[in-house]
Design a protein around this motif. Structure first.
Motif, short mmCIF file in Angstrom:
data_model
loop_
_atom_site.label_atom_id
_atom_site.label_comp_id
_atom_site.label_asym_id
_atom_site.label_seq_id
_atom_site.Cartn_x
_atom_site.Cartn_y
_atom_site.Cartn_z
N SER A 11 0.85 -1.19 0.00
CA SER A 11 0.00 0.00 0.00
C SER A 11 0.89 1.24 0.00
N PHE A 12 0.32 2.34 -0.45
CA PHE A 12 1.04 3.62 -0.48
C PHE A 12 0.22 4.66 0.26
N LYS A 13 0.94 5.62 0.80
CA LYS A 13 0.26 6.76 1.42
C LYS A 13 -0.41 7.56 0.32
N SER A 14 -1.63 7.99 0.55
CA SER A 14 -2.34 8.77 -0.45
C SER A 14 -3.19 9.79 0.30
N ARG A 18 -4.48 5.65 2.80
CA ARG A 18 -3.55 4.80 2.06
C ARG A 18 -4.31 4.14 0.92
N VAL A 19 -3.58 3.89 -0.19
CA VAL A 19 -4.19 3.14 -1.29
C VAL A 19 -3.56 1.74 -1.31
N GLN A 20 -4.43 0.72 -1.36
CA GLN A 20 -3.93 -0.67 -1.39
C GLN A 20 -3.65 -1.02 -2.85
N ALA A 21 -2.40 -0.86 -3.28
CA ALA A 21 -2.07 -1.06 -4.70
C ALA A 21 -2.10 -2.53 -5.09
N VAL A 22 -1.57 -3.40 -4.23
CA VAL A 22 -1.57 -4.85 -4.48
C VAL A 22 -2.04 -5.51 -3.19
N GLY A 39 -5.12 -5.57 -16.89
CA GLY A 39 -6.06 -4.80 -16.07
C GLY A 39 -5.99 -3.33 -16.42
N PRO A 40 -6.99 -2.56 -16.00
CA PRO A 40 -7.03 -1.14 -16.35
C PRO A 40 -5.99 -0.33 -15.57
N SER A 41 -5.87 0.92 -15.96
CA SER A 41 -4.91 1.82 -15.32
C SER A 41 -5.18 1.91 -13.81
N GLY A 42 -4.10 1.85 -13.05
CA GLY A 42 -4.23 2.08 -11.60
C GLY A 42 -4.63 0.85 -10.80
N CYS A 43 -4.66 -0.33 -11.43
CA CYS A 43 -5.14 -1.51 -10.68
C CYS A 43 -4.00 -2.26 -9.99
N GLY A 44 -2.77 -1.79 -10.15
CA GLY A 44 -1.66 -2.39 -9.40
C GLY A 44 -0.66 -3.18 -10.23
N LYS A 45 -0.76 -3.10 -11.55
CA LYS A 45 0.11 -3.92 -12.42
C LYS A 45 1.60 -3.60 -12.22
N SER A 46 1.93 -2.30 -12.32
CA SER A 46 3.36 -1.93 -12.23
C SER A 46 3.90 -2.22 -10.84
N THR A 47 3.08 -1.95 -9.83
CA THR A 47 3.53 -2.21 -8.45
C THR A 47 3.86 -3.69 -8.27
N LEU A 48 2.99 -4.55 -8.82
CA LEU A 48 3.21 -5.99 -8.71
C LEU A 48 4.50 -6.40 -9.42
N ASP A 165 6.69 -4.61 -18.60
CA ASP A 165 5.62 -3.69 -18.20
C ASP A 165 5.15 -2.92 -19.41
N GLU A 166 3.99 -3.24 -19.95
CA GLU A 166 3.46 -2.59 -21.16
C GLU A 166 4.53 -2.49 -22.25
N PRO A 167 5.16 -3.61 -22.63
CA PRO A 167 6.32 -3.50 -23.54
C PRO A 167 5.94 -3.02 -24.93
N1 LIG Z 1 4.88 5.45 -5.34
C1 LIG Z 1 3.55 5.57 -5.17
N2 LIG Z 1 3.05 6.41 -4.24
C2 LIG Z 1 1.72 6.52 -4.03
N3 LIG Z 1 0.79 5.81 -4.72
C3 LIG Z 1 1.23 4.96 -5.66
C4 LIG Z 1 2.63 4.80 -5.94
N4 LIG Z 1 2.76 3.88 -6.94
C5 LIG Z 1 1.51 3.50 -7.27
N5 LIG Z 1 0.60 4.14 -6.51
C6 LIG Z 1 -0.86 3.94 -6.55
O1 LIG Z 1 -1.12 2.55 -6.46
C7 LIG Z 1 -2.16 2.17 -7.35
C8 LIG Z 1 -1.61 1.13 -8.34
O2 LIG Z 1 -0.65 1.78 -9.19
P1 LIG Z 1 0.13 1.00 -10.36
O3 LIG Z 1 1.06 1.98 -10.98
O4 LIG Z 1 0.69 -0.25 -9.80
O5 LIG Z 1 -1.07 0.65 -11.34
P2 LIG Z 1 -1.02 0.21 -12.88
O6 LIG Z 1 -2.08 -0.80 -13.03
O7 LIG Z 1 0.37 -0.18 -13.25
O8 LIG Z 1 -1.41 1.55 -13.62
P3 LIG Z 1 -0.97 2.06 -15.10
O9 LIG Z 1 -1.53 1.05 -16.07
O10 LIG Z 1 -1.64 3.40 -15.21
O11 LIG Z 1 0.52 2.15 -15.10
C9 LIG Z 1 -2.66 3.46 -8.01
O12 LIG Z 1 -3.75 3.93 -7.27
C10 LIG Z 1 -1.47 4.40 -7.87
O13 LIG Z 1 -1.89 5.74 -7.84
#
Ligand SMILES: Nc1ncnc2c1ncn2[C@@H]1O[C@H](COP(=O)(O)OP(=O)(O)OP(=O)(O)O)[C@@H](O)[C@H]1O
Length: 229
Positions: A11-14, A18-22, A39-48, A165-167
């Motif tokens: 999770s990240f501070k927001s 906090r937002v639960q990214a994964v 998955g759509p934008s913001g669903c946690g793909k890059s974080t994972l 990641d989105e290659p």
């Molecule tokens: N460093 C960070 N600090 C705060 N919030 C973050 C951070 N990284 C990601 N988030 C939040 O965590 C959630 C998941 O983000 P992530 O980038 O993993 O999604 P994504 O599916 O890869 O999105 P996209 O397709 O737009 O890249 C989002 O709500 C994002 O705003």
């Protein structure tokens, strides 16, 4: 098993909260597998993907890369481990702007034998059809050529695991096909690929497609019913 993700959460501070990214993701990827997470934008793909690649420490859960937990290593050891065991391909290439193609592909070589390293880099550059571009800098390359350089660099150390990641996010269909074929071939040759993408066309190249919604993995059926609901 080449890559094991067990109950990963981050999770990240927001603002005030906090937002639960994964949220509790478990997944294993074995040799010869090409797995896509869509998955759509913001669903946690890059974080994972960053957590899987030893680039972002999870709040809880465990990552095993060929049996090693990269987060148990010191940061220097982890950087070395990453460069030897994992290849990364990102939408934004991350090439070094002032280095030419050859030197960009050579960046992971560090202290390895220079002439052997150059030979390997040239072979990869040729494999991706860039032999006429050896001494060009990234600014002189097309978008598709930049991604092919990034792929050549990712393969330099002959990793068994490629994380993408989105290659194809910035590529035309011809270059997308080149990149996706290279990922498929990498898996067919005994490696494994974990790719995250929102793109329907890209994920069709994978053998296994999972959905991700609000940081949780869902089956393709579940993800379809979420889209249609
Ligand atoms: N460093 C960070 N600090 C705060 N919030 C973050 C951070 N990284 C990601 N988030 C939040 O965590 C959630 C998941 O983000 P992530 O980038 O993993 O999604 P994504 O599916 O890869 O999105 P996209 O397709 O737009 O890249 C989002 O709500 C994002 O705003």
């Amino acid at each position: 098993m080449l890559l094991e993700l067990e109950q990963l959460s981050k999770s990240f501070k927001s603002g005030p909260g906090r937002v639960q990214a994964v949220d509790g993701v478990s997944l294993t990827v074995d040799a010869t597998e090409f797995v896509a997470i869509q998955g759509p934008s913001g669903c946690g793909k890059s974080t994972l993907l960053l957590m899987a690649g030893g680039l972002l420490s999870p709040d809880s859960g465990q990552v095993l890369v060929e049996g090693t937990n990269p987060y148990r290593l010191s940061s220097d050891q982890r950087a070395r481990f990453r460069s030897q065991h994992l290849g990364f391909v990102f939408q934004q290439f991350h090439l070094v702007p002032y280095l030419n193609v050859l030197d960009n592909v050579l960046t992971p070589a560090l202290a390895s034998n220079r002439s052997q390293a150059r030979e390997r880099a040239r072979a990869l550059i040729e494999q991706f059809g860039l032999e006429q571009r050896l001494h060009h800098t990234p600014a002189q390359l097309s978008t598709g050529e930049k991604q092919r350089v990034a792929l050549a660099r990712a393969l330099f150390h002959q990793p068994k695991i490629l994380l993408a990641d989105e290659p194809t996010g910035n590529l035309d269909s011809e270059n997308s096909t080149i990149v996706l074929n290279a990922l498929s071939q990498f898996a067919a040759d005994g490696g494994c690929v974990l790719m995250v993408s929102h793109d329907d066309q890209a994920v069709q190249s994978a053998q296994r497609v999972l959905g991700i919604r609000d940081g949780r993995l869902v089956t393709p059926q579940e993800s379809e019913s979420l889209v249609n609901s």
